[in-house]
Each structure stands twice: as C-alpha cells, then as structure tokens.
Motif scaffolding. Structure first.
Motif, PDB file in Angstrom:
ATOM      1  N   LYS A 151     -29.435 -19.319  51.026  1.00  0.00           N
ATOM      2  CA  LYS A 151     -29.192 -18.646  52.298  1.00  0.00           C
ATOM      3  C   LYS A 151     -29.576 -19.541  53.470  1.00  0.00           C
ATOM      4  N   GLU A 152     -28.658 -19.614  54.438  1.00  0.00           N
ATOM      5  CA  GLU A 152     -28.927 -20.422  55.634  1.00  0.00           C
ATOM      6  C   GLU A 152     -29.865 -19.664  56.573  1.00  0.00           C
ATOM      7  N   ILE A 153     -30.858 -20.351  57.078  1.00  0.00           N
ATOM      8  CA  ILE A 153     -31.842 -19.733  57.970  1.00  0.00           C
ATOM      9  C   ILE A 153     -31.367 -19.853  59.415  1.00  0.00           C
ATOM     10  N   SER A 154     -31.390 -18.734  60.132  1.00  0.00           N
ATOM     11  CA  SER A 154     -31.003 -18.729  61.545  1.00  0.00           C
ATOM     12  C   SER A 154     -32.267 -18.717  62.399  1.00  0.00           C
ATOM     13  N   ILE A 155     -32.561 -19.849  63.034  1.00  0.00           N
ATOM     14  CA  ILE A 155     -33.796 -19.926  63.828  1.00  0.00           C
ATOM     15  C   ILE A 155     -33.560 -19.679  65.315  1.00  0.00           C
ATOM     16  N   GLY A 156     -32.279 -19.642  65.738  1.00  0.00           N
ATOM     17  CA  GLY A 156     -31.968 -19.471  67.158  1.00  0.00           C
ATOM     18  C   GLY A 156     -32.605 -18.250  67.790  1.00  0.00           C
ATOM     19  N   PRO A 157     -32.411 -17.056  67.198  1.00  0.00           N
ATOM     20  CA  PRO A 157     -33.008 -15.849  67.784  1.00  0.00           C
ATOM     21  C   PRO A 157     -34.531 -15.920  67.868  1.00  0.00           C
ATOM     22  N   THR A 158     -35.156 -16.564  66.876  1.00  0.00           N
ATOM     23  CA  THR A 158     -36.620 -16.702  66.904  1.00  0.00           C
ATOM     24  C   THR A 158     -37.057 -17.585  68.061  1.00  0.00           C
ATOM     25  N   LEU A 159     -36.378 -18.713  68.253  1.00  0.00           N
ATOM     26  CA  LEU A 159     -36.704 -19.603  69.373  1.00  0.00           C
ATOM     27  C   LEU A 159     -36.549 -18.878  70.706  1.00  0.00           C
ATOM     28  N   LYS A 160     -35.455 -18.145  70.828  1.00  0.00           N
ATOM     29  CA  LYS A 160     -35.189 -17.447  72.092  1.00  0.00           C
ATOM     30  C   LYS A 160     -36.236 -16.371  72.351  1.00  0.00           C
ATOM     31  N   ARG A 161     -36.616 -15.638  71.299  1.00  0.00           N
ATOM     32  CA  ARG A 161     -37.633 -14.599  71.475  1.00  0.00           C
ATOM     33  C   ARG A 161     -38.938 -15.185  71.977  1.00  0.00           C
ATOM     34  N   ILE A 162     -39.368 -16.291  71.355  1.00  0.00           N
ATOM     35  CA  ILE A 162     -40.640 -16.900  71.747  1.00  0.00           C
ATOM     36  C   ILE A 162     -40.553 -17.432  73.176  1.00  0.00           C
TER      37      ILE A 162
ATOM     38  N   LEU B  95     -41.070 -29.180  79.056  1.00  0.00           N
ATOM     39  CA  LEU B  95     -42.246 -29.187  78.195  1.00  0.00           C
ATOM     40  C   LEU B  95     -42.045 -30.046  76.949  1.00  0.00           C
ATOM     41  N   THR B  96     -40.794 -30.396  76.655  1.00  0.00           N
ATOM     42  CA  THR B  96     -40.540 -31.344  75.557  1.00  0.00           C
ATOM     43  C   THR B  96     -40.560 -32.777  76.087  1.00  0.00           C
ATOM     44  N   ASP B  97     -41.032 -32.947  77.322  1.00  0.00           N
ATOM     45  CA  ASP B  97     -40.989 -34.256  77.988  1.00  0.00           C
ATOM     46  C   ASP B  97     -39.559 -34.749  78.118  1.00  0.00           C
ATOM     47  N   ASP B  98     -38.625 -33.788  78.328  1.00  0.00           N
ATOM     48  CA  ASP B  98     -37.200 -34.076  78.523  1.00  0.00           C
ATOM     49  C   ASP B  98     -36.549 -34.702  77.290  1.00  0.00           C
ATOM     50  N   LYS B  99     -37.185 -34.561  76.136  1.00  0.00           N
ATOM     51  CA  LYS B  99     -36.594 -35.105  74.907  1.00  0.00           C
ATOM     52  C   LYS B  99     -35.425 -34.246  74.433  1.00  0.00           C
ATOM     53  N   ILE B 100     -35.503 -32.942  74.692  1.00  0.00           N
ATOM     54  CA  ILE B 100     -34.441 -32.025  74.292  1.00  0.00           C
ATOM     55  C   ILE B 100     -33.859 -31.398  75.551  1.00  0.00           C
ATOM     56  N   GLU B 101     -32.576 -31.595  75.792  1.00  0.00           N
ATOM     57  CA  GLU B 101     -31.947 -31.065  77.002  1.00  0.00           C
ATOM     58  C   GLU B 101     -31.845 -29.545  76.937  1.00  0.00           C
ATOM     59  N   ALA B 102     -31.880 -28.930  78.119  1.00  0.00           N
ATOM     60  CA  ALA B 102     -31.798 -27.473  78.198  1.00  0.00           C
ATOM     61  C   ALA B 102     -30.508 -26.961  77.571  1.00  0.00           C
ATOM     62  N   SER B 103     -29.426 -27.677  77.780  1.00  0.00           N
ATOM     63  CA  SER B 103     -28.136 -27.251  77.224  1.00  0.00           C
ATOM     64  C   SER B 103     -28.159 -27.269  75.701  1.00  0.00           C
ATOM     65  N   ASN B 104     -28.868 -28.215  75.119  1.00  0.00           N
ATOM     66  CA  ASN B 104     -28.967 -28.295  73.661  1.00  0.00           C
ATOM     67  C   ASN B 104     -29.819 -27.157  73.111  1.00  0.00           C
ATOM     68  N   ILE B 105     -30.917 -26.842  73.832  1.00  0.00           N
ATOM     69  CA  ILE B 105     -31.759 -25.717  73.415  1.00  0.00           C
ATOM     70  C   ILE B 105     -30.942 -24.420  73.444  1.00  0.00           C
ATOM     71  N   SER B 106     -30.113 -24.264  74.477  1.00  0.00           N
ATOM     72  CA  SER B 106     -29.275 -23.075  74.603  1.00  0.00           C
ATOM     73  C   SER B 106     -28.308 -22.956  73.435  1.00  0.00           C
ATOM     74  N   ARG B 107     -27.708 -24.079  73.047  1.00  0.00           N
ATOM     75  CA  ARG B 107     -26.766 -24.042  71.922  1.00  0.00           C
ATOM     76  C   ARG B 107     -27.471 -23.673  70.617  1.00  0.00           C
ATOM     77  N   ILE B 108     -28.702 -24.190  70.453  1.00  0.00           N
ATOM     78  CA  ILE B 108     -29.463 -23.864  69.242  1.00  0.00           C
ATOM     79  C   ILE B 108     -29.814 -22.377  69.230  1.00  0.00           C
ATOM     80  N   GLU B 109     -30.278 -21.866  70.380  1.00  0.00           N
ATOM     81  CA  GLU B 109     -30.663 -20.454  70.467  1.00  0.00           C
ATOM     82  C   GLU B 109     -29.480 -19.533  70.180  1.00  0.00           C
ATOM     83  N   ASN B 110     -28.309 -19.925  70.657  1.00  0.00           N
ATOM     84  CA  ASN B 110     -27.123 -19.080  70.512  1.00  0.00           C
ATOM     85  C   ASN B 110     -26.313 -19.422  69.263  1.00  0.00           C
TER      86      ASN B 110
END
Length: 222
Positions: free
Chosen positions: A2-13, A27-42
């Motif tokens: 089973k594939e684990i979906s971590i997006g909703p967990t990241l968004k909740r936190i 807070l990631t020292d700009d290592k991860i762009e906001a747009s990339n975080i959004s794609r992961i969350e969604n």
C-alpha cells in the motif's frame, strides 16, 4: 504494498503550526520551494526521504513520525522552531552596533526588522541597499531598496559579499575578491571601479541573505 499518502499529514501539521507555505519554505532554509511543498501536500507529486526529512525538521518533527501518522498511527505533536528577527540599521549606525546591542533593544527602537536566517549569530543585523553598484545583468543582483543580512561573525572568503569600511571612512557593500596576494572589493556593476583592500580597510561583516520586505533568502556566493 500500500502506498502511503503523507500530503494530508504534512498539511495538517503545517496548518496547526499556523505556517504559510512560504514561511515553511523559509524554515527549510529555502531548500524546498513553497510550490513544491504545495504539490506534495495536495498529492500532485511524490517526495523523497531526503525532502521529507528536511520538511519534517522545519515542522519540528521527524520523517518517521510523519510516516507513522500517515499509516494511521498517533498524530504528530510538532515542536515549533523559533523565528528570530534582527533590526535594520541605518548605514550611519554600523559603527555603533556594538554599543546598541549591548543594551536591551526595544522593538520600537527600529522601524524595520528582518527575519533572521537560521545559523545567524546574535551579532547579525540588517541594512537597506543604496545605489546601483551591486546591480548586475546576470547572476546575483542587489537592487536599491532591497534588504541584506550582515553577520560580523562570519568569515569572509573569496567571492563573499561583504560590508567594509574603506580608507575614506565610508561604508561599502561589495564582493571580496582574493587573487593570490591581492585582495580587492568589486562591484557587480562594471561601471564602478574596484577598491584595493589595504591595511586600513575593515571587513565589518559578511552578507548572508537578501530579499524584500521582512523576509530574506539565504545567499550562497558564487
């Protein structure tokens, strides 16, 4: 498997922490762009363990704890990171910074404050760039009015961007160039002459970040 979906967990936190995508990226020292975080969350893209580890640290938890919650385990209780701010000095206040910071600084004493990048020392301060000497056609370019973070405790190396006090007692924002036994201060705007570093030249701090408004981006000199 089973594939684990971590997006909703990241968004909740993130939302529980009251963080915007942009602040979390900071807070990631700009290592991860906001747009990339959004794609992961969604769930529009997957993520690697390295990326998840960086995001988890910025959220105040670990990758393994996020995965456990995503698998149906106990909710993560994140420990928030503290965001600190530094005052923006006028150029005439640079000489007096040691005296100023030796006293308890009232938040109302300075009109402007900057979000301090992680890793900044307690001696760091902000400045507003004046003039066009550090504007360039390509690569890094510092326009008049942008904010910079200066850290007096950082070591200036070849190609570091620095604040220096030169022989006429004026303050300059330049790039330090070390060429064998020769050291000089270079503008990014080629219409300005270089300045030789002499025994009277004082390197007052290394510019570690820049931006506009109260947020700044980490700077890695080329």
């Amino acid at each position: 498997m089973k594939e684990i979906s971590i997006g909703p967990t990241l968004k909740r936190i993130r939302l529980e922490r009251g963080l915007t995508l942009k602040v979390l990226s900071r807070l990631t020292d700009d290592k991860i762009e906001a747009s990339n975080i959004s794609r992961i969350e969604n769930e529009k893209t997957g993520t690697t363990l390295d990326t998840l580890t960086v995001i988890a640290k910025a959220l105040g938890t670990t990758a393994s704890e996020i995965v456990k919650e995503a698998e149906g385990g106990q909710q993560v209780i994140a420990k928030p990171q503290q965001i600190t701010y530094i005052p923006v000095l006028s150029w005439s206040q640079i000489d007096h910074w040691n005296e100023i910071k030796s006293k308890e600084i009232d938040s109302k004493a300075f009109e402007l404050w900057l979000e301090a990048p992680r890793g900044s020392t307690s001696n760091a301060y902000g400045l507003i760039v004046t003039g066009d000497s550090m504007q360039a056609m390509t690569g890094y370019s510092f326009h008049e009015g942008c904010s910079i973070v200066v850290d007096p405790d950082k070591q200036a190396d070849n190609h570091s961007f620095v604040i220096a006090k030169v022989t006429d007692n004026s303050y300059v924002f330049k790039q330090l160039v070390i060429d064998g036994p020769y050291r000089y201060l270079k503008s990014l705007n080629n219409s300005y002459k270089t300045i030789d570093v002499t025994t009277e030249t004082l390197i007052l701090g290394v510019v570690t970040a820049w931006g506009y408004g109260y947020t700044v981006n980490n700077l890695h000199p080329i």
